[in-house]
Design a protein around this motif. Structure first.
Motif, PDB file in Angstrom:
ATOM      1  N   ARG A 166       0.591  -1.472  -0.166  1.00 21.24           N
ATOM      2  CA  ARG A 166       0.411   0.126  -0.111  1.00 21.24           C
ATOM      3  C   ARG A 166       0.611   1.717   0.158  1.00 21.24           C
ATOM      4  O   ARG A 166       0.545   2.124  -0.697  1.00 21.24           O
ATOM      5  CB  ARG A 166      -0.791   0.034   1.205  1.00 21.24           C
ATOM      6  N   ASP A 167       2.116   1.111   0.982  1.00 18.64           N
ATOM      7  CA  ASP A 167       2.320   2.079   1.129  1.00 18.64           C
ATOM      8  C   ASP A 167       3.276   2.812  -0.685  1.00 18.64           C
ATOM      9  O   ASP A 167       3.022   3.701  -0.898  1.00 18.64           O
ATOM     10  CB  ASP A 167       4.220   2.511   1.802  1.00 18.64           C
ATOM     11  N   LEU A 168       3.693   1.704  -1.774  1.00 22.45           N
ATOM     12  CA  LEU A 168       4.411   2.201  -2.773  1.00 22.45           C
ATOM     13  C   LEU A 168       3.700   2.612  -3.690  1.00 22.45           C
ATOM     14  O   LEU A 168       4.010   3.443  -4.597  1.00 22.45           O
ATOM     15  CB  LEU A 168       5.557   0.835  -2.836  1.00 22.45           C
ATOM     16  N   ILE A 169       2.090   1.696  -3.734  1.00 23.31           N
ATOM     17  CA  ILE A 169       1.126   2.591  -4.665  1.00 23.31           C
ATOM     18  C   ILE A 169       0.747   4.236  -4.072  1.00 23.31           C
ATOM     19  O   ILE A 169       0.636   4.796  -5.068  1.00 23.31           O
ATOM     20  CB  ILE A 169       0.047   1.413  -4.290  1.00 23.31           C
ATOM     21  N   LEU A 170       0.798   4.142  -2.842  1.00 19.35           N
ATOM     22  CA  LEU A 170       0.481   5.839  -2.408  1.00 19.35           C
ATOM     23  C   LEU A 170       1.284   6.964  -2.557  1.00 19.35           C
ATOM     24  O   LEU A 170       1.388   7.755  -3.193  1.00 19.35           O
ATOM     25  CB  LEU A 170       0.060   5.210  -1.363  1.00 19.35           C
ATOM     26  N   GLU A 171       3.251   6.175  -2.504  1.00 22.59           N
ATOM     27  CA  GLU A 171       3.823   6.996  -2.393  1.00 22.59           C
ATOM     28  C   GLU A 171       4.689   7.085  -3.546  1.00 22.59           C
ATOM     29  O   GLU A 171       4.966   8.342  -4.139  1.00 22.59           O
ATOM     30  CB  GLU A 171       4.789   6.727  -1.330  1.00 22.59           C
ATOM     31  N   HIS A 172       4.300   5.825  -4.402  1.00 19.17           N
ATOM     32  CA  HIS A 172       5.634   6.171  -5.449  1.00 19.17           C
ATOM     33  C   HIS A 172       4.215   5.817  -6.685  1.00 19.17           C
ATOM     34  O   HIS A 172       4.955   5.529  -8.280  1.00 19.17           O
ATOM     35  CB  HIS A 172       6.603   5.032  -5.435  1.00 19.17           C
ATOM     36  N   GLN A 173       2.946   5.527  -6.190  1.00 23.70           N
ATOM     37  CA  GLN A 173       2.301   5.410  -7.758  1.00 23.70           C
ATOM     38  C   GLN A 173       2.599   4.439  -8.739  1.00 23.70           C
ATOM     39  O   GLN A 173       2.559   4.063  -9.913  1.00 23.70           O
ATOM     40  CB  GLN A 173       2.316   6.384  -8.784  1.00 23.70           C
ATOM     41  N   LEU A 174       3.147   3.529  -7.337  1.00 30.11           N
ATOM     42  CA  LEU A 174       3.557   2.210  -8.474  1.00 30.11           C
ATOM     43  C   LEU A 174       1.933   1.054  -8.584  1.00 30.11           C
ATOM     44  O   LEU A 174       1.317   1.250  -8.169  1.00 30.11           O
ATOM     45  CB  LEU A 174       4.732   1.178  -7.004  1.00 30.11           C
ATOM     46  N   ASP A 175       2.253   0.251  -9.667  1.00 29.23           N
ATOM     47  CA  ASP A 175       1.584  -0.602 -10.433  1.00 29.23           C
ATOM     48  C   ASP A 175       1.612  -1.285  -8.965  1.00 29.23           C
ATOM     49  O   ASP A 175       2.151  -2.166  -8.343  1.00 29.23           O
ATOM     50  CB  ASP A 175       1.172  -1.451 -11.423  1.00 29.23           C
ATOM     51  N   PRO A 176       0.086  -1.998  -8.281  1.00 29.27           N
ATOM     52  CA  PRO A 176       0.297  -2.773  -7.118  1.00 29.27           C
ATOM     53  C   PRO A 176       0.958  -4.529  -7.943  1.00 29.27           C
ATOM     54  O   PRO A 176       1.688  -4.788  -6.732  1.00 29.27           O
ATOM     55  CB  PRO A 176      -0.940  -3.566  -7.426  1.00 29.27           C
TER      56      PRO A 176
END
Length: 853
Positions: free
Chosen positions: A288-298
């Motif tokens: 979740r952190d990576l998705i929200l903070e770095h706009q990464l694909d799941p």
């Protein structure tokens, strides 16, 4: 009710005693006898009353006593020595600094639902927690850059007492956090740092406490704060208490809340270690952190985080794994993950074998396996059991290749060795056994310990155990309201010169605590033999909801009341670390009778060996490995057989147990020479200590975790998290491409000359023609899988060899390789294809394999 304003009162220490506070708040004292003696010296009675809690003792001790100690030169000298030793420990160069000083950014977060560090911090129930506590202590000794994350339970695990009928009862005393060796984490304004998780749009807040364990910090999360609704304040009341909803709430706090807590105090873990599946939700929070903070694909976020995560399983049965009904998981996760564009099917698939089965429960071990890339059991046998148990996670893969390895458990030796034995070790092994945990050669000097000295030391420990057991048993009888004549007999139970056998562990049915009672008449003869008697001390708790386990305790208690044996067998209530230390340091034999292969590892017998105590055990868990090292280290009950008829198994193994006692153990103990020394027994003690102590300890164990898991996982982190996750994105894209086109693979033809017999040392050349479809040769490994055949024509414990491409035509690639014929007999081979990428943590993590049809 009036408004109450809180304030905290701390002890007033004279200036020259102020160092006592620093010592009290670092749990390093819990494994250093010199510091323990310093606190005990201040007020021996108060030390016992506070359950060996120096923080509480400093708050209760009379001010006049403190003033007296402040002017007592002997005490001040003792304080100087203890503080100097503490300072030296905290500042000396460590194993990790000597060997891995370049890994400056490595930070491991070790998550566990329980930690057993010392008895005055009761946030543990049994072996899992003790192992976690010892893991932290050895990480401190070795200088591993690790932090612990757990929960702070208001009541902890229950306190046990028995009613008059021998039935277990439970008490749940409240823990006073402000009088424990922990400190509340506060911000720059001196306010507690608060974090939260959402339960159905309701924020549930928790604060963070810190226990300092030598060089390692342990952060404990606490929801019992007024800002929460009452039902949420109680989430962390009890360890393994409450219903399924309480359990999932606790595991959300531990996993998701644990990551948020570390972030709030400025810690960014590069590697996360899940000690059992309880904390597996931490992987979801990292995603979740990576998705929200770095706009990464799941998929990119999953690829990046799983490659730097470690999962240790401790259970050998699926029933021991936490599983949650889909509706309960939906209740807590649906909204959060729908916002991240993760479908229900994809989300539930993280914790299911079949993501399309909407009725399948959400399995925390499956989740942990999905969200990590390094997995291990806790003994060699448990690794084998785990591979079989989780084989369905890797369909088509031979059991021996399933990538669940093993790292055998150990114990933090310095926490469990008696002071008497420490003295012997220092005299004859030198200081390196303690000061250099990586030096295993020191243990060879066990042979230099004089037999007389070793035996007198051991006998002294047995005498202290008997005195302790009498005192505890008398307290039990008084609490139970026993008649005075029965209380008086407590002074006469057990005998300090009698062969003493200990059995102490969780009273689950598979541990078979009553196996020794199978033939009571035969047992009575052993207990009442006038010339060569034996005696037993039992201890352990059954889970509050485990009535079958409670029945076992009751059976032992009732047998112990038989007038013929009442002085030879007792059950000590409320098993904890203090009772454990007396037992493992004072008995002659440590008995363990689990139903193989149900004991994942076990560590209590390891605590016994460092004290010269011999093991008598079923060949299960760690004892399989120990007995293979040298069968002269103790005794095995049976030869490792496994049975389908459990009643028959109990009968066979009970008889084997009686035979060992009658024919080997009792004679060896009581056969004495002119000097009254059991030299055969002493030789066995030395063999056990010399061969097993260097192996079964957490210093060796944590070194293995560091070199086999933490450092490789950190290397993955360095690659995948750098350059705006460029490599993680490419790896996720590659995985998606491989998954989409895997069905295009075909093995067109296989050729090998098997028309004539081969001789040992011959080479069998194999060619295969493979259609790769949209994939490229660098995307896969084409392998020969070969080995001896069983009577059903299946390859047993096969080996694999990579083939190499030598040409292609019209999309079909020719591969070649050879098999070395190393043994005679009927053998076979087949061809298989696995995905390959240099940045995969293991070749099986994608759960894809194509076999020759």
């Amino acid at each position: 009710m009036p408004i109450i304003t809180n304030y905290t009162v701390v002890p007033h220490l004279p200036d020259n005693l102020i160092r006592l506070k620093e010592l009290a708040f670092n749990l390093y004292w819990s494994w250093v006898g010199e510091i323990i003696q310093l606190f005990r010296r201040m007020d021996p009675n108060l030390w016992e009353i506070t359950n060996h809690n120096p923080v509480k003792m400093l708050g209760m001790i009379d001010q006049s006593k403190l003033d007296y100690l402040a002017h007592n030169s002997s005490f001040l000298n003792h304080l100087d020595r203890a503080y100097s030793r503490y300072q030296n420990y905290m500042n000396e160069e460590t194993w990790f600094q000597k060997n891995y000083s370049e890994l400056k950014d490595l930070t491991i977060a070790y998550f566990s639902a329980e930690f057993g560090i010392t008895e005055c911090l009761p946030i543990y129930s049994g072996g899992l927690g003790i192992l976690a506590g010892d893991h932290l202590k050895s990480a401190s000794d070795l200088g591993i850059p690790l932090v612990g994350v757990g929960l702070l339970y208001q009541q902890g695990y229950f306190r046990q007492y028995l009613n008059f009928d021998g039935w277990q009862q439970e008490l749940y005393p409240e823990n006073d956090f402000y009088n424990l060796p922990i400190q509340l984490i506060k911000d720059k304004k001196n306010k507690p740092i608060l974090c939260s998780v959402n339960f159905q749009n309701t924020p549930v807040y928790f604060q963070i406490w810190k226990a300092q364990v030598g060089r390692v910090a342990l952060y404990l999360l606490d929801t019992n704060i007024p800002i929460n609704e009452k039902k949420y304040q109680d989430i962390c009341d009890q360890l393994y208490g409450g219903d399924r909803e309480t359990r999932i709430q606790q595991e959300i706090i531990l996993g998701i809340g644990g990551i948020r807590a570390l972030k709030a105090i400025g810690i960014n873990p590069t590697v996360c270690h899940m000690n059992e599946g309880h904390s597996a939700f931490l992987g979801l929070e990292r995603i979740r952190d990576l998705i929200l903070e770095h706009q990464l694909d799941p998929e990119v976020a999953l690829t990046a985080t799983s490659q730097c995560s470690v999962f240790t399983t401790h259970t050998p049965v699926e029933a021991g794994i936490d599983q949650f009904h889909p509706d309960l998981v939906n209740k807590y996760f649906r909204e959060a993950f729908s916002k991240l564009n993760i479908s229900d099917q994809k989300f539930f698939g993280l914790g299911r074998q079949n993501q399309f089965d909407n009725n399948e429960p959400f399995n925390m071990a499956f989740l942990a396996l999905t969200l990590s890339s390094y997995y291990n059991g806790v003994s060699r046998l448990h690794g084998e059991v785990s591979r079989k148990m989780w084989q369905k996670r890797w369909p088509g893969l031979p059991v021996n290749e399933i990538p669940i390895k093993h790292i055998t458990n150990g114990i933090h030796a310095r926490s469990w060795i008696s002071n008497d034995m420490k003295g012997l070790y220092f005299r004859y092994l030198g200081p390196s056994w303690r000061e250099d945990p990586s030096d295993h050669t020191a243990w060879e000097n066990v042979e230099q310990i004089p037999a007389e000295e070793l035996w007198s030391t051991h006998e002294r420990r047995r005498e202290r155990l008997v005195a302790f057991a009498r005192r505890k048993y008398k307290e039990q009888l008084i609490r139970r309201g026993a008649p005075s004549h029965e209380i008086d007999t407590a002074e006469e139970i057990l005998h300090p010169d009698t062969l003493t056998i200990g059995f102490a562990r969780r009273f689950a049915t598979y541990k078979r605590g009553t196996l020794i009672l199978k033939n009571r008449e035969r047992l009575k003869k052993l207990l009442t033999n006038k010339e060569r008697p034996i005696q037993f001390i039992f201890a352990g708790k059954a889970h509050p909801k485990d009535d079958a386990g409670k029945e076992l305790i009751k059976e032992i208690v009732h047998f112990s009341r038989d007038p013929e044996v009442k002085r030879r067998i007792i059950f000590l209530e409320d098993y904890d670390q203090m009772i454990a230390r007396y037992l493992v340091q004072g008995v002659d034999v440590w008995m363990n009778t689990p139903r193989r292969p149900m004991e994942a590892s076990g560590t209590s017998g390891m605590k016994a060996i460092v004290n010269g105590v011999l093991n008598l055990s079923i060949l299960d868990g760690w004892w399989v490995e120990a007995f293979e090292i040298d069968p002269n280290v103790g005794w095995s009950i049976g030869k490792g057989e496994e049975y389908t008829d459990l009643a028959y198994q109990d009968e066979v193994e009970a008889n084997a147990l009686y035979d060992l006692l009658e024919k080997e153990i009792i004679p060896l103990f009581y056969d004495r020479g002119p000097d009254d020394l059991p030299r055969g027994w002493i030789n066995k003690m030395k063999t056990s200590m010399r061969r097993l102590c260097p192996v079964f300890n957490t210093n060796r164990m944590v070194q293995e975790y560091t070199e086999k898991c933490y450092i490789p996982a950190f290397r993955n982190y360095q690659k995948l998290f750098n350059n705006n996750f460029e490599l993680a994105k490419k790896l996720a894209e590659w995985k998606n491409h491989i998954t989409q086109h895997w069905g295009e693979l075909q093995i067109i033809k296989v050729d090998a000359d098997t028309s004539k017999d081969l001789t040992v040392n011959d080479e069998l050349k194999v060619n295969s023609w493979v259609k790769l479809g949209s994939l490229k040769p660098e995307d896969v490994n084409v392998e020969i899988y070969y080995g001896a055949l069983d009577h059903d024509g299946n390859i047993v414990n096969g080996n694999s060899k990579i083939m190499h491409t030598i040409g292609h035509s019209d999309g079909v690639y020719q591969y070649t390789g050879s098999i070395s014929c190393s043994t005679s007999g009927l053998h076979g081979f087949t061809i298989r294809i696995l995905p390959f990428h240099k940045d995969l943590a293991n070749p099986y993590e994608m759960h894809l394999i194509y076999w020759q049809q």
